[in-house]
Design a protein around this motif. Sequence first.
Motif, PDB file in Angstrom:
ATOM      1  N   GLY A 209       1.628  -1.572  10.398  1.00 28.02           N
ATOM      2  CA  GLY A 209       1.649  -0.548   9.352  1.00 28.02           C
ATOM      3  C   GLY A 209       0.595   0.519   9.529  1.00 28.02           C
ATOM      4  O   GLY A 209      -0.294   0.403  10.371  1.00 28.02           O
ATOM      5  N   ALA A 210       0.725   1.566   8.755  1.00 26.48           N
ATOM      6  CA  ALA A 210      -0.180   2.728   8.726  1.00 26.48           C
ATOM      7  C   ALA A 210      -0.099   3.542  10.028  1.00 26.48           C
ATOM      8  O   ALA A 210       0.604   3.180  10.969  1.00 26.48           O
ATOM      9  N   LYS A 211      -0.830   4.627  10.053  1.00 29.57           N
ATOM     10  CA  LYS A 211      -0.814   5.500  11.234  1.00 29.57           C
ATOM     11  C   LYS A 211      -1.613   4.847  12.356  1.00 29.57           C
ATOM     12  O   LYS A 211      -2.516   4.067  12.099  1.00 29.57           O
TER      13      LYS A 211
ATOM     14  N   GLY B 151       2.943   1.814  11.574  1.00 30.40           N
ATOM     15  CA  GLY B 151       4.064   1.667  10.627  1.00 30.40           C
ATOM     16  C   GLY B 151       5.124   2.742  10.726  1.00 30.40           C
ATOM     17  O   GLY B 151       5.933   2.893   9.802  1.00 30.40           O
ATOM     18  N   TYR B 152       5.136   3.482  11.819  1.00 38.64           N
ATOM     19  CA  TYR B 152       6.104   4.580  11.914  1.00 38.64           C
ATOM     20  C   TYR B 152       7.072   4.374  13.077  1.00 38.64           C
ATOM     21  O   TYR B 152       7.373   5.291  13.820  1.00 38.64           O
TER      22      TYR B 152
ATOM     23  N   ALA C 198       1.570  -3.263   6.143  1.00 39.60           N
ATOM     24  CA  ALA C 198       1.167  -2.166   5.252  1.00 39.60           C
ATOM     25  C   ALA C 198       2.100  -0.980   5.484  1.00 39.60           C
ATOM     26  O   ALA C 198       1.775  -0.049   6.204  1.00 39.60           O
ATOM     27  N   LEU C 199       3.287  -1.084   4.904  1.00 39.35           N
ATOM     28  CA  LEU C 199       4.317  -0.059   5.133  1.00 39.35           C
ATOM     29  C   LEU C 199       4.708   0.645   3.846  1.00 39.35           C
ATOM     30  O   LEU C 199       5.654   1.424   3.823  1.00 39.35           O
ATOM     31  N   GLY C 200       4.016   0.332   2.757  1.00 43.47           N
ATOM     32  CA  GLY C 200       4.436   0.820   1.434  1.00 43.47           C
ATOM     33  C   GLY C 200       5.551  -0.079   0.919  1.00 43.47           C
ATOM     34  O   GLY C 200       6.218  -0.775   1.689  1.00 43.47           O
TER      35      GLY C 200
ATOM     36  N   LYS D 222       9.475  -1.190   1.475  1.00 45.90           N
ATOM     37  CA  LYS D 222       9.726  -1.324   2.914  1.00 45.90           C
ATOM     38  C   LYS D 222       9.019  -2.556   3.489  1.00 45.90           C
ATOM     39  O   LYS D 222       9.612  -3.321   4.263  1.00 45.90           O
TER      40      LYS D 222
ATOM     41  N   GLY E  96       0.328  -2.665   1.187  1.00 49.28           N
ATOM     42  CA  GLY E  96       0.227  -1.249   0.804  1.00 49.28           C
ATOM     43  C   GLY E  96      -0.774  -0.460   1.617  1.00 49.28           C
ATOM     44  O   GLY E  96      -0.709  -0.446   2.852  1.00 49.28           O
ATOM     45  N   GLY E  97      -1.726   0.164   0.939  1.00 51.54           N
ATOM     46  CA  GLY E  97      -2.658   1.056   1.639  1.00 51.54           C
ATOM     47  C   GLY E  97      -3.938   0.384   2.133  1.00 51.54           C
ATOM     48  O   GLY E  97      -4.933   1.066   2.369  1.00 51.54           O
TER      49      GLY E  97
ATOM     50  N   ASP F 211      -5.705   1.635   5.297  1.00 50.25           N
ATOM     51  CA  ASP F 211      -6.384   2.925   5.091  1.00 50.25           C
ATOM     52  C   ASP F 211      -7.812   2.676   4.595  1.00 50.25           C
ATOM     53  O   ASP F 211      -8.754   3.343   5.003  1.00 50.25           O
TER      54      ASP F 211
ATOM     55  N   ARG G 294      -7.917   6.551  -7.940  1.00 46.17           N
ATOM     56  CA  ARG G 294      -7.052   6.968  -6.824  1.00 46.17           C
ATOM     57  C   ARG G 294      -6.238   8.196  -7.192  1.00 46.17           C
ATOM     58  O   ARG G 294      -5.965   9.048  -6.358  1.00 46.17           O
TER      59      ARG G 294
ATOM     60  N   ARG H 218      -0.439  11.268  -6.430  1.00 46.77           N
ATOM     61  CA  ARG H 218      -0.084   9.936  -6.914  1.00 46.77           C
ATOM     62  C   ARG H 218       0.272   9.953  -8.400  1.00 46.77           C
ATOM     63  O   ARG H 218       0.871   9.015  -8.908  1.00 46.77           O
TER      64      ARG H 218
ATOM     65  N   ARG I 290       3.599   9.123  -9.344  1.00 40.53           N
ATOM     66  CA  ARG I 290       3.974   7.716  -9.198  1.00 40.53           C
ATOM     67  C   ARG I 290       3.544   6.891 -10.396  1.00 40.53           C
ATOM     68  O   ARG I 290       4.198   5.925 -10.769  1.00 40.53           O
TER      69      ARG I 290
HETATM   70  N1  UDP Z   1       3.301   3.621   5.718  1.00 37.58           N
HETATM   71  C1  UDP Z   1       3.787   3.218   6.929  1.00 37.58           C
HETATM   72  N2  UDP Z   1       5.070   3.524   7.252  1.00 37.58           N
HETATM   73  C2  UDP Z   1       5.888   4.213   6.416  1.00 37.58           C
HETATM   74  C3  UDP Z   1       5.385   4.602   5.152  1.00 37.58           C
HETATM   75  C4  UDP Z   1       4.079   4.275   4.824  1.00 37.58           C
HETATM   76  O1  UDP Z   1       3.081   2.589   7.705  1.00 37.58           O
HETATM   77  O2  UDP Z   1       7.032   4.444   6.778  1.00 37.58           O
HETATM   78  C5  UDP Z   1       1.922   3.260   5.389  1.00 37.58           C
HETATM   79  C6  UDP Z   1       1.024   4.396   4.972  1.00 37.58           C
HETATM   80  O3  UDP Z   1       0.497   5.023   6.141  1.00 37.58           O
HETATM   81  C7  UDP Z   1      -0.028   3.673   4.144  1.00 37.58           C
HETATM   82  C8  UDP Z   1       0.755   2.494   3.564  1.00 37.58           C
HETATM   83  O4  UDP Z   1       1.965   2.427   4.271  1.00 37.58           O
HETATM   84  O5  UDP Z   1      -1.022   3.167   5.015  1.00 37.58           O
HETATM   85  C9  UDP Z   1       1.204   2.581   2.105  1.00 37.58           C
HETATM   86  O6  UDP Z   1       0.405   3.266   1.353  1.00 37.58           O
HETATM   87  P1  UDP Z   1       0.635   3.447  -0.189  1.00 37.58           P
HETATM   88  O7  UDP Z   1      -0.461   4.334  -0.622  1.00 37.58           O
HETATM   89  O8  UDP Z   1       2.041   3.816  -0.480  1.00 37.58           O
HETATM   90  O9  UDP Z   1       0.424   1.968  -0.692  1.00 37.58           O
HETATM   91  P2  UDP Z   1       0.030   1.378  -2.100  1.00 37.58           P
HETATM   92  O10 UDP Z   1      -1.313   0.777  -1.880  1.00 37.58           O
HETATM   93  O11 UDP Z   1       0.065   2.467  -3.100  1.00 37.58           O
HETATM   94  O12 UDP Z   1       1.105   0.344  -2.293  1.00 37.58           O
END
Ligand code: UDP
Length: 239
Positions: free
Chosen positions: A104-106, A132-133, A155-157, A160, A181-182, A185, A208, A215, A218
Amino acid sequence: MERCKVKIQGFGVDSFSFDEAVSYILEHKGIVITINPEMIQCARTNPEFSQIINSADLVIPDGIGVEIGLKILGNKVKRIAGIEFARRLIHEFSKDSLPIAFVGAKQEIIGKAVENLKKEEPDLNVCYVQNGYFKDDERVYEELKNANPKLVLAALGSPKQEFFIKRASELLPDSVLIGIGGSFDVWSGVVKRAPVIYQKLGIEWLYRTIKEPKRFKRIFPSLPLFVLKVVREKFIGVN
Ligand code: UDP
């Protein structure tokens, strides 16, 4: 230890303390859902997601919304922050150098997060790292299966990441899998967690939202609407 679930909007949430939840999942393995009001709202219109939550091995109340909602319904359950829970799991698995997968994440975020965690956990055994892309899901599942992690952090949101860990759990029946989630990050150091006072008061979401105004959409109106729905549930039942 037996599970004791309390219901909110038709979803069961485990009423374990933090430490009990850790012990339970270390013993039983499987899928951990870190449930929050947004996920509940989403799952109510998405039967597949709903099924994943209801069949999960552990559902922890992540976020003040679920804690408040449960309190309205007469259940005193303390929230467990998903990021702290996942961090503790990393620690527990690292004690025995058990392999952990990070998905997940960048790219630069996940790289930095893993690098920072390695400094804190000298025995961290990283067996798989994937940003995560990706589009080729089958490749990732195949690689994940071969890497054979005992802990999968996705960590894909949401939702997903929950769909991802559900499918991955079929390939890794003896592992713990959690959507976080995040969190990468935050562990990368790129996003700062709210100061402790916000965390203690349960208003991390407010911090946040101030830092990341997009946000807002959301949280509002979804959080107050969620509370209203729970009040309705208390008096009329879940519709
Ligand atoms: N993310 C990802 N692939 C995607 C969409 C999101 O890896 O297709 C990652 C995004 O980079 C971030 C995490 O998923 O690191 C989700 O963050 P978000 O803030 O939505 O999570 P929350 O903590 O609010 O659930």
